[in-house]
Each structure stands twice: as C-alpha cells, then as structure tokens.
Design a protein around this motif. Structure first.
Motif, short mmCIF file in Angstrom:
data_model
loop_
_atom_site.label_atom_id
_atom_site.label_comp_id
_atom_site.label_asym_id
_atom_site.label_seq_id
_atom_site.Cartn_x
_atom_site.Cartn_y
_atom_site.Cartn_z
N LEU A 11 33.81 -13.79 98.81
CA LEU A 11 35.20 -13.06 99.72
C LEU A 11 36.29 -13.21 98.76
CD1 LEU A 11 35.22 -14.37 103.40
CD2 LEU A 11 35.79 -11.88 102.43
N SER A 14 35.97 -10.56 95.75
CA SER A 14 36.00 -9.37 96.35
C SER A 14 37.50 -8.98 96.56
CB SER A 14 35.26 -9.18 97.43
OG SER A 14 35.06 -7.86 98.11
N ALA A 34 37.89 -13.38 107.89
CA ALA A 34 36.67 -12.75 107.54
C ALA A 34 35.34 -13.58 107.25
CB ALA A 34 37.15 -12.02 106.04
N TYR A 38 32.07 -11.19 107.49
CA TYR A 38 31.97 -10.51 106.20
C TYR A 38 30.55 -9.84 106.02
CZ TYR A 38 29.94 -14.25 103.12
OH TYR A 38 29.63 -15.16 102.53
N ALA A 41 30.23 -6.84 107.85
CA ALA A 41 31.24 -5.71 107.75
C ALA A 41 30.86 -4.65 107.19
CB ALA A 41 32.31 -6.49 106.84
N ILE A 70 36.75 -7.13 102.31
CA ILE A 70 35.75 -7.75 103.21
C ILE A 70 34.37 -7.24 103.20
CG2 ILE A 70 35.30 -8.18 105.64
CD1 ILE A 70 38.42 -8.26 105.93
N ARG A 71 34.21 -5.84 102.95
CA ARG A 71 33.04 -5.13 103.09
C ARG A 71 32.30 -5.47 101.67
NH1 ARG A 71 35.57 -0.34 105.47
NH2 ARG A 71 34.46 -0.43 107.85
N ALA A 73 32.35 -8.23 99.81
CA ALA A 73 32.02 -9.66 99.74
C ALA A 73 30.47 -9.73 99.97
CB ALA A 73 32.78 -10.45 100.45
#
Length: 82
Positions: A11, A14, A34, A38, A41, A70-71, A73
């Motif tokens: 996270l 990212s 998140a 995550y 996500a 978030i996506r 990660a």
C-alpha cells in the motif's frame, strides 16, 4: 504498515508510485482504511471504492491517485509472491 526487513508495504509503495499523497496529512487514515480492502479493490467499481474510503477526506489530490494506489497495491503484492 511495514514489510519484512523494513521494506514498504505494498500500500505504501503504491501510494508513492501512483501519487496518492501530497501533503501527507490524510495518508495514514487512507492507508488504514484501505488495508482491509485493497486486495478486493481491483474488482470494485469507482463508486464502490469511493464508498469504502468515504470516511476519509483529502483536500490535495482529487482522489484519482488514491483510487489507483489502492487498486495497485494488490498488483504489487502479487508481484512479490513467489
């Protein structure tokens, strides 16, 4: 959040990669919000993800970088797995 041997957690990495932070004031809250979601996500719509992080407020980034971070990660994490 910390990875093994002091490396960044996916996270954190990212958020840096996707410019999901600017002043840093809201970053700890977004990271903690998140953390439990995550991995799911990438399959979430923008509206679902915005709802999931809706309790956090950022006045700098406009949220596009935060959503991408978030996506992203989960992808970083998957790339580290053997």
């Amino acid at each position: 959040l910390a990875g093994p041997d002091g490396e960044l957690h996916p996270l954190q990495e990212s958020f840096r990669k996707h410019h999901g932070l600017q002043c840093g004031f809201c970053t700890p809250g977004f990271l903690m919000t998140a953390f439990p979601i995550y991995r799911d996500a990438p399959a979430m719509s923008d509206d679902e993800l915005r709802h999931a992080i809706g309790g956090q407020l950022c006045r700098c980034t406009g949220y596009a970088g935060i959503l991408a971070a978030i996506r992203g990660a989960a992808e970083i994490e998957d790339g580290r797995r053997p």
